[in-house]
Design a protein around this motif. Structure first.
Motif, PDB file in Angstrom:
ATOM      1  N   ARG A 162       0.845  -1.190   0.000  1.00 10.16           N
ATOM      2  CA  ARG A 162       0.000   0.000   0.000  1.00 10.16           C
ATOM      3  C   ARG A 162       0.881   1.241   0.000  1.00 10.16           C
ATOM      4  NH1 ARG A 162      -4.951  -0.823   4.042  1.00 10.16           N
ATOM      5  NH2 ARG A 162      -3.684   0.589   5.241  1.00 10.16           N
ATOM      6  N   THR A 163       0.331   2.307  -0.520  1.00  8.32           N
ATOM      7  CA  THR A 163       1.033   3.584  -0.580  1.00  8.32           C
ATOM      8  C   THR A 163       0.414   4.538   0.435  1.00  8.32           C
ATOM      9  OG1 THR A 163       1.489   3.278  -2.916  1.00  8.32           O
ATOM     10  CG2 THR A 163       1.646   5.515  -2.084  1.00  8.32           C
ATOM     11  N   VAL A 164       1.266   5.313   1.095  1.00  8.93           N
ATOM     12  CA  VAL A 164       0.819   6.320   2.056  1.00  8.93           C
ATOM     13  C   VAL A 164       1.228   7.690   1.538  1.00  8.93           C
ATOM     14  CG1 VAL A 164       1.085   7.207   4.411  1.00  8.93           C
ATOM     15  CG2 VAL A 164       1.046   4.754   4.005  1.00  8.93           C
ATOM     16  N   ARG A 165       0.312   8.632   1.605  1.00  9.07           N
ATOM     17  CA  ARG A 165       0.634  10.030   1.301  1.00  9.07           C
ATOM     18  C   ARG A 165       0.821  10.748   2.624  1.00  9.07           C
ATOM     19  NH1 ARG A 165      -2.746  12.654  -3.203  1.00  9.07           N
ATOM     20  NH2 ARG A 165      -1.208  11.418  -4.334  1.00  9.07           N
ATOM     21  N   ILE A 166       1.989  11.322   2.799  1.00  6.27           N
ATOM     22  CA  ILE A 166       2.316  12.072   4.019  1.00  6.27           C
ATOM     23  C   ILE A 166       2.312  13.552   3.661  1.00  6.27           C
ATOM     24  CG2 ILE A 166       4.051  12.520   5.792  1.00  6.27           C
ATOM     25  CD1 ILE A 166       5.024   9.648   5.407  1.00  6.27           C
ATOM     26  N   TRP A 167       1.566  14.315   4.438  1.00  4.34           N
ATOM     27  CA  TRP A 167       1.460  15.763   4.231  1.00  4.34           C
ATOM     28  C   TRP A 167       2.356  16.489   5.227  1.00  4.34           C
ATOM     29  CZ3 TRP A 167      -1.148  17.918   0.248  1.00  4.34           C
ATOM     30  CH2 TRP A 167      -2.004  17.078  -0.458  1.00  4.34           C
ATOM     31  N   ALA A 168       3.258  17.309   4.719  1.00  7.14           N
ATOM     32  CA  ALA A 168       4.144  18.116   5.559  1.00  7.14           C
ATOM     33  C   ALA A 168       3.603  19.552   5.567  1.00  7.14           C
ATOM     34  CB  ALA A 168       5.573  18.069   5.035  1.00  7.14           C
ATOM     35  N   GLU A 169       2.410  19.685   6.112  1.00 10.62           N
ATOM     36  CA  GLU A 169       1.767  20.996   6.174  1.00 10.62           C
ATOM     37  C   GLU A 169       2.503  21.908   7.152  1.00 10.62           C
ATOM     38  OE1 GLU A 169      -2.814  20.687   5.841  1.00 10.62           O
ATOM     39  OE2 GLU A 169      -2.137  18.971   7.041  1.00 10.62           O
ATOM     40  N   HIS A 170       2.509  23.192   6.847  1.00  8.08           N
ATOM     41  CA  HIS A 170       3.099  24.212   7.718  1.00  8.08           C
ATOM     42  C   HIS A 170       4.588  23.957   7.974  1.00  8.08           C
ATOM     43  CE1 HIS A 170      -1.037  25.380   8.296  1.00  8.08           C
ATOM     44  NE2 HIS A 170      -1.311  24.179   8.775  1.00  8.08           N
ATOM     45  N   SER A 171       5.257  23.318   7.030  1.00  4.78           N
ATOM     46  CA  SER A 171       6.697  23.120   7.173  1.00  4.78           C
ATOM     47  C   SER A 171       7.403  24.458   6.950  1.00  4.78           C
ATOM     48  CB  SER A 171       7.200  22.075   6.185  1.00  4.78           C
ATOM     49  OG  SER A 171       6.884  22.453   4.869  1.00  4.78           O
ATOM     50  N   PRO A 172       8.581  24.629   7.540  1.00  3.49           N
ATOM     51  CA  PRO A 172       9.299  25.898   7.385  1.00  3.49           C
ATOM     52  C   PRO A 172       9.618  26.186   5.910  1.00  3.49           C
ATOM     53  CG  PRO A 172      10.267  24.579   9.132  1.00  3.49           C
ATOM     54  CD  PRO A 172       9.278  23.705   8.423  1.00  3.49           C
ATOM     55  N   PHE A 173       9.347  27.396   5.471  1.00  7.68           N
ATOM     56  CA  PHE A 173       9.561  27.775   4.078  1.00  7.68           C
ATOM     57  C   PHE A 173      11.020  27.607   3.665  1.00  7.68           C
ATOM     58  CE2 PHE A 173      10.630  30.873   0.787  1.00  7.68           C
ATOM     59  CZ  PHE A 173       9.739  30.507  -0.204  1.00  7.68           C
ATOM     60  N   ASP A 174      11.933  27.935   4.552  1.00  8.04           N
ATOM     61  CA  ASP A 174      13.354  27.870   4.197  1.00  8.04           C
ATOM     62  C   ASP A 174      13.862  26.443   3.996  1.00  8.04           C
ATOM     63  OD1 ASP A 174      13.017  27.563   6.978  1.00  8.04           O
ATOM     64  OD2 ASP A 174      15.080  28.169   7.368  1.00  8.04           O
ATOM     65  N   LEU A 175      13.053  25.436   4.298  1.00 10.66           N
ATOM     66  CA  LEU A 175      13.452  24.040   4.093  1.00 10.66           C
ATOM     67  C   LEU A 175      12.717  23.384   2.921  1.00 10.66           C
ATOM     68  CD1 LEU A 175      13.718  22.933   7.821  1.00 10.66           C
ATOM     69  CD2 LEU A 175      15.563  23.504   6.243  1.00 10.66           C
ATOM     70  N   LYS A 176      12.046  24.199   2.103  1.00 12.69           N
ATOM     71  CA  LYS A 176      11.306  23.650   0.962  1.00 12.69           C
ATOM     72  C   LYS A 176      12.211  22.919  -0.012  1.00 12.69           C
ATOM     73  CE  LYS A 176      11.266  27.830  -1.869  1.00 12.69           C
ATOM     74  NZ  LYS A 176      12.385  27.418  -2.696  1.00 12.69           N
ATOM     75  N   ASP A 177      13.436  23.381  -0.202  1.00 14.84           N
ATOM     76  CA  ASP A 177      14.350  22.709  -1.126  1.00 14.84           C
ATOM     77  C   ASP A 177      14.750  21.329  -0.611  1.00 14.84           C
ATOM     78  OD1 ASP A 177      14.275  24.771  -2.988  1.00 14.84           O
ATOM     79  OD2 ASP A 177      15.915  25.849  -2.022  1.00 14.84           O
ATOM     80  N   GLU A 178      14.842  21.170   0.706  1.00 20.48           N
ATOM     81  CA  GLU A 178      15.125  19.850   1.289  1.00 20.48           C
ATOM     82  C   GLU A 178      13.976  18.887   1.002  1.00 20.48           C
ATOM     83  OE1 GLU A 178      17.989  18.826   2.694  1.00 20.48           O
ATOM     84  OE2 GLU A 178      18.709  20.797   2.080  1.00 20.48           O
TER      85      GLU A 178
END
Length: 79
Positions: A2-18
């Motif tokens: 099975r596949t799981v979708r994980i949502w990283a809501e409200h993550s720090p903007f400066d770590l978007k490239d990571e």
């Protein structure tokens, strides 16, 4: 598997490239989906990915929204 979708809501903007490097994609919140970064992974890897997000992205314990993605949802015809 099975596949799981994980949502990283409200993550720090400066770590978007990571998140991008790790395969996360952006959702603008259209069609009733959450607004934020998400990744689809095998269910067996879910705990490791949540641990990564807690340690390297949020730097605290987090309770993330996850969804099981069935083949029907993954391969449905979209309007």
């Amino acid at each position: 598997m099975r596949t799981v979708r994980i949502w990283a809501e409200h993550s720090p903007f400066d770590l978007k490239d990571e998140l991008k490097k790790r395969g996360y994609r952006w959702s603008s919140g259209d069609e009733g989906r959450p607004k934020g970064w998400y990744v689809d992974i095998d269910e067996a890897l879910e705990a490791d990915e949540v641990r990564y997000l807690s340690e390297h992205i949020y730097r605290r314990d987090v309770d993330l929204f996850t969804q099981i993605i069935t083949p029907f949802e993954r391969y449905s015809v979209r309007a």
